[in-house]
Design an enzyme around this catalytic site. Structure first.
Site, PDB file in Angstrom:
ATOM      1  N   LEU A   1      -8.258  -7.708   9.892  1.00  0.00           N
ATOM      2  CA  LEU A   1      -9.325  -8.572  10.394  1.00  0.00           C
ATOM      3  C   LEU A   1      -8.707  -9.745  11.145  1.00  0.00           C
ATOM      4  CD1 LEU A   1     -11.696  -8.597   7.276  1.00  0.00           C
ATOM      5  CD2 LEU A   1     -11.648  -7.044   9.207  1.00  0.00           C
TER       6      LEU A   1
ATOM      7  N   ARG B   1       0.806  -1.218   0.000  1.00  0.00           N
ATOM      8  CA  ARG B   1       0.000   0.000   0.000  1.00  0.00           C
ATOM      9  C   ARG B   1       0.840   1.270   0.000  1.00  0.00           C
ATOM     10  NH1 ARG B   1      -4.682  -2.066   4.219  1.00  0.00           N
ATOM     11  NH2 ARG B   1      -5.670  -3.398   2.672  1.00  0.00           N
TER      12      ARG B   1
END
Lengths: 641, 255
Positions: free
Chosen positions: A444, A333
């Site tokens: 998550l 990212r």
């Protein structure tokens, strides 16, 4: 203060197993004599509250939303990693560990990261048993996809709504414990302080957001599962309510705050459309599996998406594929974000503002057909069209980076305990597993790892150590003082009656941080930011206008308290960024780069996690360094070329 | 764009509410509906008035918190959440009426904010599979046909916003409840408890004061996540089957 990571000795792969055996246990009959407070009901909070309730502890859980199901974990789109190796493509626990520690640019603890990889496989089993509808193949087995930064397919997903389905799974487990009477749930209740007596966390003070009532709750231990602080930038992909208040209050009560400058900027978000913009919407990074990122080779002012087809193939610069041939559009990212910004800085950005790049699906649709692409990304394409009015089946998307996740957070040891005994931090609220950069589909995983499979073991050690009768009642003077302090702060905010709204302060803070403490940072800029934030904070306490009263639902008052805390955190972020004169992960210091403009890490000087200690109002915070020891991986400069 | 807003203002649960009219002259067609409300609220604060309270959080259409009844439709004219509704949907000069969800089981807390805790209580009554953490089998032990998994997912996509209740003239919660019942009725994981689950959830739904279903399908038409009324049919079948065969057969009537 000496930082003890409590990382177990021994070979990496045996640390967690050995540690679990060495932890003290609470006798099953005694568990019901303990009370535990869980603040926040996202993946970490809901899974922790449910699991602790199942074990027999008495849990009180708190969320500021109208239902625990609304916590911001719900918005995670892409997926959850697990080292199942169902695809027979060479994955393993060690590889997930290695990818995570490398992806974090070697600024995380080896033992924590390995544990995360170990329990990742249990998470998938648990969620499937709860009835979470993961994507499946025609044969009925679970499907996987690959995700940014990984060269194996280890990501489990539920269309583009993985966070929603995982959270609803944890919410259902939480509901079962509420029905069983083991968890008492407090909705629309915000934690405004931690109560520390004799050096141990003994409870919290909350405000009922509907009646305004300030109340104390006592417990043997307090778990903060309150998410990240990305909203310090005002514009981020976080939900509007996401805030740092619980973590910041804990920090001011003695919990060290680690790596605050590590904030992840996500490359694929919908660009800003105007001053009214209230939040940014993420388009899942999974889109980069099939979408190609490009800008025109020569700047075209105000190029619209519908005119993108007019740029010939030869005149397009697929800059990620060009610069990083082996990873291409799937670079991590931070690399994707920084390169996107560089294109815009060069003037080659697209759209009305020039602050966007194209993400194009034309080739993928040609190769796989519209139906296949729609099955993978249909809801994301719909969402994009809803927001922008453009149809990504017909023209490229426009994307721009946005603040998405904060790797920094409360410092915790291997047991997830902060530097205040009895006070724990789980999920995004802590700093522990992602180092300087989080890989896709790992948030998550960490939230659920902490809640389902770490805290149920580690908390027992603390509780057994103190004993069930070591509890302080809410009649204790420190509880009364804390209630008093919270009350007077609320009254203070209401009494200023200045000229600027809370949002105006928040926006200004956000712009300052985005400008000077965003995708790239330098010494001079950071010093400007520090001064600006200090001035803004002073002005806030003299000139903010909070309408309404304390004894009713008052969303301006809620925001004001949160922004007041962001104004303090912002300065600490800048201090942390100033201290770290290397580039690593998300933190790009312009003074520290290679000759071809890539980030240059300096391991000899900066292989530590910074942990900041609060020293009182307007006092400089004290930096403690947790040295990071790497016994298993060799530190290399990241290269995605 | 310029618009006129008629907004329901109500100080608290027991206070008397009324419509107030606001002229809003600074609307851009790119704004989301909630951003339009933000800008209006800033203007109100600048005038020393209390801003209009409304629920919202994620602003990306998934948390289910936003809940406005716009021009007589929950979440407004599009089949989406209010946060995903943009002003380009409206005409310049239009008058827009904004109300809270209207249902006895969703009492107003303030302005446009309502209490939806009844939904939580229905889920607590049985909206889960009773498994503890740990000790579960490997995730690939039970293959589930893709078609079944997809159908379960369609039901599981419910965001619990309550638009179905607000849309229904009976304020029935059947679509919401049936979505969860369906998810677990379809998946093998849910089968062990399917009878008790549907019985308990329906019982809780009734006790919360939601109305009955009279098959107008308004819920399906307004659901931002396109939950199908086929789920209601499935729930009715599950319920009937449970009533005639469950271990604790309950015989209704005569009370």
């Amino acid at each position: 203060m000496k930082l003890e990571s409590k990382s177990p000795e021994g070979p990496l792969a045996e640390k967690w197993t050995k540690h679990k055996f060495n932890l003290k246990l609470v006798n099953p009959a005694n568990k019901r004599k303990y009370e535990i407070i869980v603040v926040g009901t996202g993946l970490a909070g809901a899974s922790a509250a449910a699991s602790l309730g199942e074990l027999g502890y008495n849990v009180k859980a708190f969320c500021f939303q109208d239902s625990p199901r609304r916590a911001h974990s719900i918005a995670a789109q892409g997926g959850i990693n697990a080292a199942k190796n169902y695809q027979n493509d060479g994955d393993s626990i060690y590889r997930l560990f290695y990818d995570t520690i490398k992806g974090g640019d070697y600024r995380a603890r080896e033992a924590n990261v390995h544990r995360l990889a170990e329990v990742s496989v249990n998470i998938i089993d648990q969620c499937v048993a709860q009835g979470v509808p993961f994507a499946r193949e025609y044969g009925g087995l679970l499907a996987n996809r690959s995700f940014g930064g990984a060269q194996v397919s280890r990501t489990f997903y539920a269309r583009g709504q993985t966070g929603q389905q995982l959270l609803l799974g944890a919410y259902s487990a939480l509901n079962r414990q509420i029905a069983n009477g083991k968890v008492k749930m407090y909705n629309r209740t915000e934690m405004l302080d931690v109560v520390v007596v004799d050096g141990k966390a003994r409870g919290i003070v909350t405000r009922d957001l509907i009646t305004g009532k300030i109340e104390a709750h006592s417990a043997h231990a307090v778990l903060l599962c309150t998410g990240g602080y990305g909203n310090v930038f005002y514009l981020s992909t976080n939900a509007k309510g996401s805030n740092v208040t619980a973590a910041w209050r804990a920090h001011k009560k003695g919990a060290l705050f680690a790596n605050p400058c590590f904030t992840q900027i996500h490359p694929t978000c919908i660009p800003v459309s105007g001053d009214h913009q209230s939040k940014l919407t993420l388009m899942s990074e999974s889109l980069r599996n099939d979408g190609r990122v490009w800008v025109p080779k020569v700047a075209v002012k105000g190029l619209k998406a519908k005119d993108a087809r007019s740029i010939a193939e030869a005149d397009r610069d697929y800059f990620l594929e060009r610069k990083y041939p082996s990873f291409g559009n799937l670079v991590p990212r931070d690399v994707a974000s920084r390169n996107g910004k560089m294109m815009c800085d060069e003037g080659r950005g697209v759209g009305a503002t020039g602050l966007a790049v194209f993400l194009d699906f034309a080739d993928a649709i040609k190769r796989d057909g519209r139906d296949v692409i729609s099955a993978k990304y249909g809801n994301l394409f719909d969402m994009y069209k809803q927001i922008t009015g453009d149809d990504p089946y017909e023209m490229p998307m426009m994307i721009f980076p946005a603040v998405h996740y904060t790797m920094g957070g409360l410092w915790v040891d291997y047991n997830l305990m902060t530097s205040v005994p009895g006070l724990y931090a789980l999920g995004e609220a802590n700093f522990s597993d992602h180092g300087a950069n989080r890989l896709g589909a790992s948030a998550l995983m960490q939230g659920l790892a902490d809640g389902y499979f770490v805290i149920p073991y580690t908390i027992g050690d603390y509780l057994a150590g103190i004993g069930w009768n070591d509890k302080v009642s809410t009649d204790h003077p420190v509880f009364k003082e804390t209630i008093e302090a919270v009350n007077s702060r609320v009254q203070k905010l209401l009494s200023i009656k200045g000229k600027k709204t809370v949002d105006e302060f928040h926006r200004e803070l956000g712009l300052t941080l985005w400008e000077y403490c965003g995708m790239s940072r330098n010494d001079a800029g950071l010093r400007i930011a520090k001064k600006k934030i200090q001035e803004l904070r002073t002005e806030f306490w003299q000139n903010v206008d909070v309408v309404g009263s304390a004894n009713e639902l008052n969303m301006e008052l809620e925001k004001a308290g949160r922004v007041a805390d962001f104004l303090e955190l912002g300065e600490l972020m800048v201090d942390d960024a100033l201290d770290r004169k290397e580039s690593c992960g998300c933190h790009f210091r312009e003074e520290s780069q290679t000759t071809d403009g890539e980030a240059l890490r300096i391991d000899n000087d900066y292989a530590y996690s910074s942990a900041w200690e609060y020293k009182g109002e307007n006092q400089p915070e004290e930096l403690h360094k947790e040295e990071l020891k790497f016994e298993n991986v060799k530190l290399t400069q990241r290269s995605y070329k | 764009m310029k618009i006129t807003l008629k907004v329901w203002r109500q100080k608290s649960k027991d206070a008397k509410g009324e419509f107030k009219t606001y002229q809003h002259d600074h609307v851009s067609s790119d704004m989301s509906f909630l951003e339009m409300m933000d800008v209006l609220n800033t203007q109100l604060i600048k005038k020393g008035e209390e801003p209009i309270h409304f629920d919202h959080d994620c602003r990306e259409g998934i948390c289910g918190m936003c809940s406005m009844y716009i021009n007589g439709q929950p979440h407004g004219p599009l089949q989406t959440t209010t946060c995903q509704l943009h002003m380009r949907t409206f005409k310049d000069g239009e008058t827009i009426t904004v109300e809270p969800w209207r249902a006895q089981a969703f009492p107003v807390i303030k302005d446009l904010v309502v209490d939806r805790s009844a939904f939580d209580r229905i889920q607590q009554a049985g909206g889960y599979v009773s498994v503890n953490t740990g000790g579960v089998p490997d995730a690939n032990v039970i293959p589930i046909p893709k078609k079944i998994a997809d159908e379960a997912f369609d039901a599981a996509a419910c965001i619990g916003c309550g638009a179905c209740v607000a849309a229904c003239k009976n304020a029935s919660a059947m679509l919401f409840v049936s979505a969860k019942v369906s998810q677990f009725a379809l998946l093998p994981q849910g089968h062990a408890e399917r009878k008790e689950r549907v019985e308990k959830m329906v019982e809780q739904m009734d006790s919360e004061g939601f109305g009955s279903c009279t098959n107008t399908r308004a819920c399906e038409a307004e659901c931002p996540k396109a939950i199908s009324v086929a789920n209601i049919a499935r729930m009715n079948r599950e319920y009937f089957s449970a009533m005639v065969s469950s271990y604790e057969v309950k015989v209704g009537g005569g009370e």
